[in-house]
Motif scaffolding. Sequence first.
Motif, mmCIF file in Angstrom:
data_model
loop_
_atom_site.group_PDB
_atom_site.id
_atom_site.type_symbol
_atom_site.label_atom_id
_atom_site.label_comp_id
_atom_site.label_asym_id
_atom_site.label_seq_id
_atom_site.Cartn_x
_atom_site.Cartn_y
_atom_site.Cartn_z
ATOM 1 N N ILE A 51 12.988 55.073 -19.047
ATOM 2 C CA ILE A 51 12.104 53.365 -19.628
ATOM 3 C C ILE A 51 12.393 52.895 -20.871
ATOM 4 O O ILE A 51 12.246 53.756 -21.766
ATOM 5 C CB ILE A 51 10.897 53.737 -19.082
ATOM 6 N N GLY A 55 9.319 47.859 -20.524
ATOM 7 C CA GLY A 55 8.880 48.388 -18.850
ATOM 8 C C GLY A 55 10.223 48.671 -17.607
ATOM 9 O O GLY A 55 9.537 48.356 -17.330
ATOM 10 N N PRO A 57 12.181 50.832 -16.022
ATOM 11 C CA PRO A 57 12.808 51.967 -15.528
ATOM 12 C C PRO A 57 14.407 52.478 -14.851
ATOM 13 O O PRO A 57 14.397 51.265 -14.229
ATOM 14 C CB PRO A 57 11.516 51.973 -15.085
ATOM 15 N N THR A 68 7.493 58.921 -10.783
ATOM 16 C CA THR A 68 7.184 57.464 -10.993
ATOM 17 C C THR A 68 7.019 57.059 -12.358
ATOM 18 O O THR A 68 6.629 58.287 -13.056
ATOM 19 C CB THR A 68 6.219 56.290 -10.652
ATOM 20 N N SER A 70 6.200 55.779 -16.222
ATOM 21 C CA SER A 70 5.548 54.434 -17.406
ATOM 22 C C SER A 70 4.895 55.073 -18.095
ATOM 23 O O SER A 70 5.673 56.213 -18.238
ATOM 24 C CB SER A 70 4.673 54.578 -16.004
ATOM 25 N N GLN A 71 4.256 53.979 -19.231
ATOM 26 C CA GLN A 71 4.034 54.206 -20.438
ATOM 27 C C GLN A 71 2.533 53.605 -20.491
ATOM 28 O O GLN A 71 2.215 52.751 -19.590
ATOM 29 C CB GLN A 71 4.888 53.585 -21.499
ATOM 30 N N LYS A 75 2.043 52.586 -25.702
ATOM 31 C CA LYS A 75 2.836 52.867 -25.159
ATOM 32 C C LYS A 75 2.673 53.767 -26.293
ATOM 33 O O LYS A 75 4.034 54.272 -26.803
ATOM 34 C CB LYS A 75 3.736 51.947 -25.577
#
Length: 128
Positions: A51, A55, A57, A68, A70-71, A75
């Motif tokens: 990513i 954002g 990916p 999946t 994500s952050q 962040k």
Amino acid sequence: QVGLAESGGGSVQSGGSLRLSCAASGRMPTRYFRGWFRRAPGQEREGVAAIDSDGSPAYADSVRGRFTISQDRGKKILYLQMNGLKPEDTATYYCAFQGGNRPRLAWQMLKEEQYDLWGQGTQVAVSS
């Protein structure tokens, strides 16, 4: 200098779920990209998901639709939600970080040579 620490590995049965976390310490640059890689016993390390700081990916074909990335809002923490785990997902999982703009093509974030900073790894074992 950013430091990385993974957590969340473990043992699950086929079809189960795990969530990996990678906490970043230190000052984060404004532009960066970061990813999850894995190395199964006797195999090369491969990119799983990545990513960028906006954002966006990228996923390996083998995990798309099941994993999946994500952050968190600040962040600082990178996550990998892994659902529908299979025995072939068994590996040591590493997070990686690189400051600066991401590669021009998103899939290039899945190449380990793009990264200078690596975590120590966390083990994931999936039994059938």
